[in-house]
Scaffold this active site. Structure first.
Site, PDB file in Angstrom:
ATOM      1  N   ASN A 147      40.994  17.587  -9.475  1.00 25.49           N
ATOM      2  CA  ASN A 147      40.339  18.426 -10.184  1.00 25.49           C
ATOM      3  C   ASN A 147      41.693  19.334 -10.738  1.00 25.49           C
ATOM      4  OD1 ASN A 147      41.604  20.294  -8.664  1.00 25.49           O
ATOM      5  ND2 ASN A 147      40.365  22.109  -9.096  1.00 25.49           N
ATOM      6  N   GLY A 160      48.178  18.929  -8.273  1.00 28.84           N
ATOM      7  CA  GLY A 160      48.227  17.657  -8.848  1.00 28.84           C
ATOM      8  C   GLY A 160      48.513  17.730 -10.469  1.00 28.84           C
ATOM      9  N   ASP A 180      35.818  18.545  -9.535  1.00 30.79           N
ATOM     10  CA  ASP A 180      36.502  19.171  -8.523  1.00 30.79           C
ATOM     11  C   ASP A 180      35.172  19.435  -7.247  1.00 30.79           C
ATOM     12  OD1 ASP A 180      36.550  22.247  -7.013  1.00 30.79           O
ATOM     13  OD2 ASP A 180      37.063  23.408  -8.603  1.00 30.79           O
ATOM     14  N   LYS A 230      36.448  27.905  -0.245  1.00 30.01           N
ATOM     15  CA  LYS A 230      36.260  26.651  -0.697  1.00 30.01           C
ATOM     16  C   LYS A 230      35.818  25.756  -0.766  1.00 30.01           C
ATOM     17  CE  LYS A 230      33.142  29.986  -3.663  1.00 30.01           C
ATOM     18  NZ  LYS A 230      32.705  30.415  -5.905  1.00 30.01           N
ATOM     19  N   ASN A 266      31.160  18.689   1.225  1.00 33.43           N
ATOM     20  CA  ASN A 266      30.477  17.568   0.238  1.00 33.43           C
ATOM     21  C   ASN A 266      30.578  16.405  -0.012  1.00 33.43           C
ATOM     22  OD1 ASN A 266      28.852  19.648  -1.369  1.00 33.43           O
ATOM     23  ND2 ASN A 266      30.075  20.069  -2.651  1.00 33.43           N
ATOM     24  N   TYR A 321      44.031  28.967   4.345  1.00 32.29           N
ATOM     25  CA  TYR A 321      44.286  27.853   4.337  1.00 32.29           C
ATOM     26  C   TYR A 321      43.997  27.635   5.754  1.00 32.29           C
ATOM     27  CZ  TYR A 321      47.182  23.797   4.413  1.00 32.29           C
ATOM     28  OH  TYR A 321      47.856  22.311   4.104  1.00 32.29           O
ATOM     29  N   ARG A 348      56.768  24.801  -1.325  1.00 33.18           N
ATOM     30  CA  ARG A 348      57.686  24.513  -0.508  1.00 33.18           C
ATOM     31  C   ARG A 348      59.096  24.648  -0.667  1.00 33.18           C
ATOM     32  NH1 ARG A 348      52.781  20.379   0.681  1.00 33.18           N
ATOM     33  NH2 ARG A 348      53.081  20.067  -1.877  1.00 33.18           N
TER      34      ARG A 348
END
Ligand code: NAD
Ligand code: UDP
Length: 315
Positions: A35, A39, A59, A92, A100, A146, A187
């Protein structure tokens, strides 16, 4: 290895794009699904002309009907700044995304591999971390969206296996770095390299005594692909580099390698930042005949070379 149709969720991300590249090189048909939250199309732009490569904007929170024999479920922001931007969405993505993709795997009888994380160990009381350790995770902190999201994803992999016979696998990925990390990803490896190249101060959080073990992306991808293609072993398995460094050591290494005149500044340590992290990779060595090959100095040199090409340096 026979050619398979392989789905990579999060395929336009840092690790996902290297994985797509590797799978194409191995002769597979690759469906990359993303999505574009963290990325980028640029990460896989060079793969678009490939006849065995397909790109879908989607998504994972929404179901999708596809045919695939193997699914790598990598969709999820991985940098603390990115996953804390919309923490509810992060949960989610991990939970609905896993449901899914497991539903898809069940319907088409695909093998599915979940990208889990060393974060499932939280701020570990066992060092180095072995897969049998259940972890020390804060369920209500700023990293929980996370950490707990990934823990539920792991739970789902096991429940779908027990309840529905889905061929599911879990890899616990430790800090991974390399070309195609985003310049502003947040990061530590990309932050330090970008700061050093720009001549800006390197931001060490806390006193820099906290440790991490950094794995070069090519090594990581090799371990993940071996896990997917190993029968009768479903993990979870740690995949990472066991060479442990303090964050201050990393900063000094980056300064030396970039020959930067930047200095180190100290910033507050974020909440729940783990104090130490190092994978025990005995299981990966034993079951996958895998261990990392690229030492930090070499991997950093390759990553610095990449960032020299992409970073805008102000003069
Ligand atoms: P990344 O942020 O570069 O890649 C994640 C990808 O997932 C991105 O392309 C993003 O756009 C996509 N994505 C996010 N939410 C999505 C959604 N709802 N639907 C579809 N796509 C979505 O991060 P990365 O470092 O490449 O991490 C890839 C995977 O590996 C993640 O699952 C992450 O948790 C895991 N992992 C990474 C590390 C690491 O050090 N890099 C460590 C442990 C685990
Ligand atoms: N860190 C740092 N400076 C930065 C970014 C991160 O000192 O600019 C520290 C961070 O506090 C943590 C370590 O580096 O202790 C690794 O952080 P990262 O976000 O890369 O990964 P994670 O904490 O998820 O392992």
């Amino acid at each position: 290895m026979s050619s398979k149709r392989v789905l990579v969720t999060g395929g336009a991300g840092f690790i996902g794009s290297h994985l797509c590249e590797r799978l194409l090189a191995d002769g597979h048909e690759v469906i990359c699904l993303d999505n574009y939250f963290t990325g980028r199309r640029e990460n896989i732009a060079h793969l678009l002309p490939h006849p065995r490569f397909e790109l879908i904007r989607h998504d994972v929170v929404q179901p999708i009907l596809l045919e695939a024999e193997q699914i790598y479920n990598f969709a999820c922001p991985a940098s603390p700044g990115a996953y804390q931007f919309n923490p509810v969405k992060t949960v989610k993505t991990s939970v609905m995304g896993a449901i899914n993709m497991l539903g898809l795997a069940k319907r088409v009888k695909a093998r599915i591999l979940q990208a889990s994380t060393s974060e499932v160990y939280g701020d570990p009381k066992v060092h180095p971390q072995v897969e049998s350790y259940w972890g020390n995770v804060n369920p209500i902190g700023i990293r929980s969206c996370y950490d707990e999201g990934k823990r539920v994803a792991e739970t789902l992999m096991f429940d779908y296996r027990r309840q529905n016979g889905v061929d599911s696998k879990i890899v616990r990925i430790f800090n991974t770095y390399g070309p195609r990390m985003r310049e502003n990803d947040g990061r530590v490896v990309s932050n330090f390299i970008v700061q050093a190249l720009r001549g800006e101060d390197l931001t060490v959080y806390g006193d820099g005594s906290q440790t991490r073990s950094f794995c070069f992306v090519d090594d990581l991808v090799e371990g993940v692909v071996r896990m997917m293609n190993t029968d009768n072993f479903f993990g979870p398995v740690n995949v990472g580099n066991p060479c442990e460094f303090t964050i201050l050591q990393l900063a000094e290494l980056v300064l030396a390698q970039t020959r930067s005149r930047a200095t180190i500044v100290y910033k507050p340590l974020p909440a729940d930042d783990p104090t130490q992290r190092q994978p025990d990779i005995t299981l990966a060595k034993d079951k996958l005949d895998w261990q990392p090959r690229v030492p930090l100095a070499e991997g950093l040199a390759r990553t610095i070379a990449y960032f020299r090409e992409v970073v805008q340096v102000q003069h």
